[in-house]
Every structure is written in structure tokens, then in C-alpha cells.
Scaffold this motif. Sequence first.
Motif, PDB file in Angstrom:
ATOM      1  N   VAL A 229       0.837  -1.206   0.000  1.00 50.64           N
ATOM      2  CA  VAL A 229       0.000   0.000   0.000  1.00 50.64           C
ATOM      3  C   VAL A 229       0.870   1.253   0.000  1.00 50.64           C
ATOM      4  CG1 VAL A 229      -1.648   1.331   1.377  1.00 50.64           C
ATOM      5  CG2 VAL A 229      -1.986  -1.138   1.066  1.00 50.64           C
ATOM      6  N   ALA A 232       2.456   1.696  -3.467  1.00 48.12           N
ATOM      7  CA  ALA A 232       1.467   2.159  -4.459  1.00 48.12           C
ATOM      8  C   ALA A 232       1.118   3.627  -4.208  1.00 48.12           C
ATOM      9  CB  ALA A 232       0.225   1.292  -4.394  1.00 48.12           C
ATOM     10  N   ARG A 239      -0.760  -1.748  -7.848  1.00 49.35           N
ATOM     11  CA  ARG A 239      -1.531  -2.126  -6.657  1.00 49.35           C
ATOM     12  C   ARG A 239      -1.438  -3.624  -6.363  1.00 49.35           C
ATOM     13  NH1 ARG A 239      -5.637   1.987  -5.106  1.00 49.35           N
ATOM     14  NH2 ARG A 239      -6.878   0.314  -4.145  1.00 49.35           N
ATOM     15  N   GLU A 253      -2.316  -7.686  -2.926  1.00 54.94           N
ATOM     16  CA  GLU A 253      -3.072  -6.844  -3.861  1.00 54.94           C
ATOM     17  C   GLU A 253      -3.958  -5.874  -3.097  1.00 54.94           C
ATOM     18  OE1 GLU A 253      -5.360  -8.996  -6.741  1.00 54.94           O
ATOM     19  OE2 GLU A 253      -5.876  -7.185  -7.876  1.00 54.94           O
ATOM     20  N   TRP A 254      -3.818  -4.600  -3.426  1.00 51.18           N
ATOM     21  CA  TRP A 254      -4.657  -3.542  -2.820  1.00 51.18           C
ATOM     22  C   TRP A 254      -5.862  -3.358  -3.738  1.00 51.18           C
ATOM     23  CZ3 TRP A 254      -2.995   2.303  -2.304  1.00 51.18           C
ATOM     24  CH2 TRP A 254      -3.888   2.946  -1.436  1.00 51.18           C
TER      25      TRP A 254
END
Length: 280
Positions: A229, A232, A239, A253-254
Motif C-alpha cells: 500500500v 502504491a 496495486r 493486492e490492494w
Amino acid sequence: MTDINGLPFLKMHGLGNDFVVLDVRDSGFALTSDRARAIADRRTGIGCDQVVVIEPARSNLSDAWMSLWNADGSETAACGNATRCVAWLLMQAAGIDRVVIETKAGLLDAESRGGRMVAVDMGPARLDWRELPLAKAVDTLNLGIGLGALQNPVGVSMGNPHAVFFVDDVAAIDLAVLGPVLEHHDIFPERANIEAAQVLGPDRIRMRVWERGTGITSACGTGACATLVAAARRGLTGRKADVVLDGGALTIEWLPDDHVLMTGPVALVAEGRLDSSLLS
Ligand SMILES: N[C@H](CCC[C@H](N)C(=O)O)C(=O)O
């Protein structure tokens, strides 16, 4: 039940971040800070980074409640690697491939990815200074603190506080010296987990971690989530990325809904029974 004598435990880990797991749903055994420290001691106890307790569900929204205790006896609301381990145990026991675990940080939705791979929705990344928490109103994208080679981290909470420092060479960072000082920085009223991260590409990050209440660990699931996070947010990666820790890689994975999905392995290495002499 208060007697620790004969209490069964499982020894598990996620990429070397190791746990003593106690399922107290039938015994009602209550863990305390002192008991957690005793169990976690690597010479006079069983030895682990965190003690993980599976308790009866506290609502009809989850399959079980999970509490988490660091080696220093402090309680934490979130632990990604432990969440995968407990989810795997619950799914294996019930013959199901999805489970919901409730913690102080909220509901965590886990799914089997086959074998000993588990994916967990670790909930939303919390980005406001109050949610970390911090001692004052600060832009969490640039906390502006630092020590030596670790400067100006990004603050992210996954239900527990993380300070992610981006560096050119993680291997050159003396985390054993810098970590404990930064963990206790005044800006973190509840202390913080300290990550040193080196971006290797748009979808790959190398990270090492000094964990609040535990020290350097082989892996940290919530720390990997916070690192992705943070990267990103700074525009250093996309992400989704593999976060490569000392013990191996987690895929993070965000998601568009701000939740963070963590996928990685679990390992069950032993089972045993505690003895009351552990507390003497
Ligand atoms: N090892 C854990 C993090 C423990 C965090 C704990 N050290 C804290 O006080 O927040 C993980 O896999 O996310």
C-alpha cells in the motif's frame, strides 16, 4: 479453565514467522501477558514470534475469534501470517474452503488456494493518522521522522501500526539497531512495526521487518500488506506485487474497495502439550 497443564498446542509458521497456536474453544483457557511471554520464550518456553489463540466465535458473522500476543506479552489486533495458519486449520477441520475469522481488527475472510496456500482479505488499509494511531495530525504519506539510513516513512495500519521506509539497499540497513529505536518513536503512542523496503520493479518489493513487541522476524503478513500500500501510494509500484521477505514471498493486492488481499503458504511443524512448569 486456568490450568495450563496438559493444554494442547500446535507449532506453525508462515514463511518462518512462527507461532504457538492454542485452540481454547473447548477448554476456556485464558491467556495473559505473562503466560504469552512464558510460552514464547525460546529457551524456557516453546518459543515463537506470536502466541495465537483460537476462541469461540463472538458473533454469527464468523467461525471463530482469534487473539494474538507478541513475544513480549503485548497483544496485537492483527497478524497476517497467523491468520493464514488459523484459517487453514479451521478449513482442514471442517472440510471447507472458506472461513471467516474475527479479531480486534475486524472480520477476516479467508479462502483455500489449494494445498497449504491460503488467501486472506486482510480488511481495509487505514491511512488516517488517527487510525494508526499517531501522536499528532500528520500526512501519513510522509511521516517526516527518521534515524540513520531510515528516513521519512509511509504510515499504514492494517489493524496494527506500520512505518514503511523505502531504501536503495535493504541488505545495508542495520535493522537490529534502528528497528527498536523507531518502534518506540514518540510519534507512535502504541509503538509501531518497522519495515525497510527496496522496490525491485513495478510488481516486486524486497522487505525486511522489525516487529513491534517481537523484533526481526522472517516474515510479516500485515507488514507486507502495509508495504505494498505504501509503495502504491508513493507511485513506486502498481496495486499488486510480490513482497519478498527473508522467509519467502507473499502476493499482495490492494483492491479497488481498499481491502488488501494477501496470499501465501502455511506450515504445521509439530503438536504437543504445555506443562505447568512453563509458568514456574
Ligand atoms: N507477524 C505478524 C505481524 C505481527 C504484528 C505485531 N508485531 C504487532 O504488534 O503489530 C504478521 O504476519 O502480520
